[in-house]
Enzyme design. Sequence first.
Site, PDB file in Angstrom:
ATOM      1  N   HIS A  52       3.289  -2.470   4.209  1.00 46.04           N
ATOM      2  CA  HIS A  52       3.650  -1.084   3.885  1.00 46.04           C
ATOM      3  C   HIS A  52       5.175  -1.035   3.785  1.00 46.04           C
ATOM      4  CE1 HIS A  52      -0.342  -0.552   5.728  1.00 46.04           C
ATOM      5  NE2 HIS A  52      -0.436   0.522   4.978  1.00 46.04           N
ATOM      6  N   ASP A  78       0.828  -1.206   0.000  1.00 41.64           N
ATOM      7  CA  ASP A  78       0.000   0.000   0.000  1.00 41.64           C
ATOM      8  C   ASP A  78       0.867   1.262   0.000  1.00 41.64           C
ATOM      9  OD1 ASP A  78      -2.221  -1.591   0.147  1.00 41.64           O
ATOM     10  OD2 ASP A  78      -3.092  -0.553   1.871  1.00 41.64           O
TER      11      ASP A  78
HETATM   12 ZN   LIG Z   1      -2.734   3.633   2.562  1.00 41.26          ZN
END
Ligand SMILES: [Zn+2]
Length: 233
Positions: A191, A49
Amino acid sequence: MIGACLAVAVVLLIVVGLWQIGKARCFVLVGDVVCHVATERPYVALTFDDGPTTYGVDAILPVLAEHRARATFFLIGAEMEKRLALVRRIVRSGHEIGNHSFDHRLMIRRSMGYYRDQITRTDDLIRRAGGTPGLFRPPNGKKLIGLPLVLREQHHELIMWNVEDPRTNDPAVFTRQIVNEARPGSIILVHAMYRANGTARAALPAILDGLEAKGLRVVTVSELIAAREVGER
Ligand SMILES: [Zn+2]
């Protein structure tokens, strides 16, 4: 007095309930959500992401290539616009691009026009980079009613996850938790794009080794959905 207290309590309960529903990984009030896929095949989807950032992509792509893994990148429109060449590089390397909104603001309690605009502008960038729009992941995983309705209207799949990057600074702990939780059909969220995500970048080679050792193959979200057992959601 008691009536007023009760009314406040009921309103509070509704607000808390909606907040819980809004962040639920595998539940939406309208339409469908994909947080994992029912499949017998030994496939998992690895999803990244945010971003893209140059140093994030420079760190991630070689590791994926080395493991012949095809990942899905949920990218932010405003950041894609600044670094479209980078997005093209991700697409050319065989990975999939998902829509993660244009501004990365919470997508609850906004107008239908806002949702449409966020989705369309980001889809245009995905197309310009050579990708195919169709997957959407909401910023911070938050959605209620308006967003799922617009996603359905625009024929986008709402993609959540069922394995999440742990909060730790230890790459070994980070790796172990993700590999332990991964099963056939899992959608793994990592992430790894920003400066603060050094642990994820450091852990990535070991995560891919660990998934391989469990006999799991990393495919794109679309490939994972295509492997769904007939009759299952
Ligand atoms: Zn995000």
